[in-house]
Design an enzyme around this catalytic site. Structure first.
Site, PDB file in Angstrom:
ATOM      1  N   LEU A  31     -47.257 -36.560 -56.742  1.00 12.77           N
ATOM      2  CA  LEU A  31     -47.594 -35.905 -55.655  1.00 12.77           C
ATOM      3  C   LEU A  31     -48.740 -35.388 -55.534  1.00 12.77           C
ATOM      4  CD1 LEU A  31     -44.065 -33.854 -56.644  1.00 12.77           C
ATOM      5  CD2 LEU A  31     -44.314 -35.774 -54.980  1.00 12.77           C
ATOM      6  N   ASP A  32     -49.602 -35.287 -56.340  1.00 14.73           N
ATOM      7  CA  ASP A  32     -51.072 -34.720 -55.901  1.00 14.73           C
ATOM      8  C   ASP A  32     -51.909 -36.135 -56.355  1.00 14.73           C
ATOM      9  OD1 ASP A  32     -53.066 -33.429 -55.161  1.00 14.73           O
ATOM     10  OD2 ASP A  32     -53.294 -32.228 -57.190  1.00 14.73           O
ATOM     11  N   PHE A  33     -51.817 -37.105 -55.684  1.00  9.64           N
ATOM     12  CA  PHE A  33     -52.645 -38.245 -55.860  1.00  9.64           C
ATOM     13  C   PHE A  33     -53.854 -38.138 -54.883  1.00  9.64           C
ATOM     14  CE2 PHE A  33     -53.706 -42.560 -55.774  1.00  9.64           C
ATOM     15  CZ  PHE A  33     -52.959 -43.387 -56.544  1.00  9.64           C
TER      16      PHE A  33
END
Length: 290
Positions: free
Chosen positions: A69-71
């Site tokens: 989700l935090d790529f």
């Protein structure tokens, strides 16, 4: 291979900090995109190749399809020239539920996508597609096309378009099949990455000096494996001659016994040959002028 290797961990419960878990992992270098853009295309391709392997693993992990989700680049490090993810706090294996395609809407800063809703009430491949598009916008679009070998540009364009447009080839399996197995891109890059050196006809003549090295007489070039000199990879001597001929300041070059990860030989290019010293592991070529 895709994530940080865990060497050990220690759990302790103290009065000051309860429920403390300390992990010992392999050492990696922070990912600096500006610095990466100054490296050779060969090294940048290796990073993208390791990212493709990571994407394929995440899409087919034992837990199911995993999305980050935090790529962002800060979530990754480089270990021995390859990219590895270091922060899994925001990883998720839950595919979004849906009742219609409109529920499977993905929004990004530059463009949006709507994925099909499956009969099971899940957005099809949403985790995988999210990872792929983030890989495209943070990595592939910067690292792959810039100064890429002409012979590989059609393939690289397909890869960039597949991940950026979410077409039918836009999946991790396609990328893994295109880049990893034989005929592998690194093999093609080894043989064809620059204009075929075997067809190059040099107007210059080079004198071969075996077991010799030029310690000084450096000049800077881009991209170079050495920040104070011109150190490039070549397929053979003919390609080294072609490169030296293309630089007006190049008057000699030194073949080393070192190779890159694709097997290409590293060569120092020099602007003079006034001081040659013995070195059993190197061969020097000096441009002969009238």
């Amino acid at each position: 291979l895709c994530c940080f290797q865990l060497y050990g961990y220690c759990y302790q419960d103290s009065n000051d900090i309860p429920d403390t878990l300390t992990t010992i992992t392999e050492l990696g270098s922070p990912l600096e995109m500006i610095q990466l853009l100054q490296t050779s295309w060969e090294d940048r391709f290796r990073i993208c190749l390791s990212l493709v392997r990571l994407l394929h693993y995440l899409a087919h992990s034992p837990l199911g399809s995993v999305t980050l989700l935090d790529f962002r680049p800060r979530q990754f490090v480089i270990v021995d020239g390859e990219l590895k993810v270091t922060d899994l706090d925001d990883a998720s294996v839950e595919e979004s539920s849906c009742t219609s395609n409109s529920d499977c809407f993905m929004e990004f800063p530059a463009r949006n996508f709507t994925l099909p809703c499956s009969v099971e009430g899940r957005c099809q491949s949403m985790n995988e597609k999210r990872n792929l598009y983030n890989a495209y916008r943070f990595f592939f679009t910067y690292l792959l096309p810039h100064s890429a070998p002409p012979s590989l540009r059609p393939l690289l364009d397909k890869i960039v378009n597949a991940t950026g447009n979410h077409n039918k080839r836009g999946n991790a399996k396609y990328l893994a099949l295109e880049l990893s197995p034989s005929p592998s891109v690194n093999s093609e890059f080894t043989q064809k990455c620059v204009k075929s050196a075997n067809t190059h006809k040099s107007d210059s003549f080079y004198r071969r000096v075996p077991e010799a090295y030029i310690p000084d007489e450096n000049y800077r070039c881009w991209p170079s494996y050495h920040h104070k000199g011109c150190l490039l990879s070549v397929f053979d001597v003919n390609e080294a001659i072609e490169i030296c001929d293309s630089y007006s300041q190049c008057k000699a070059f030194v073949l080393t016994n070192q190779t890159t990860w694709t097997g290409r030989q590293l060569v120092f290019f020099k602007m003079a040959s006034n001081h040659i010293v013995p070195d059993p592991d190197k061969i020097t070529y000096v441009k002969v002028t009238d």
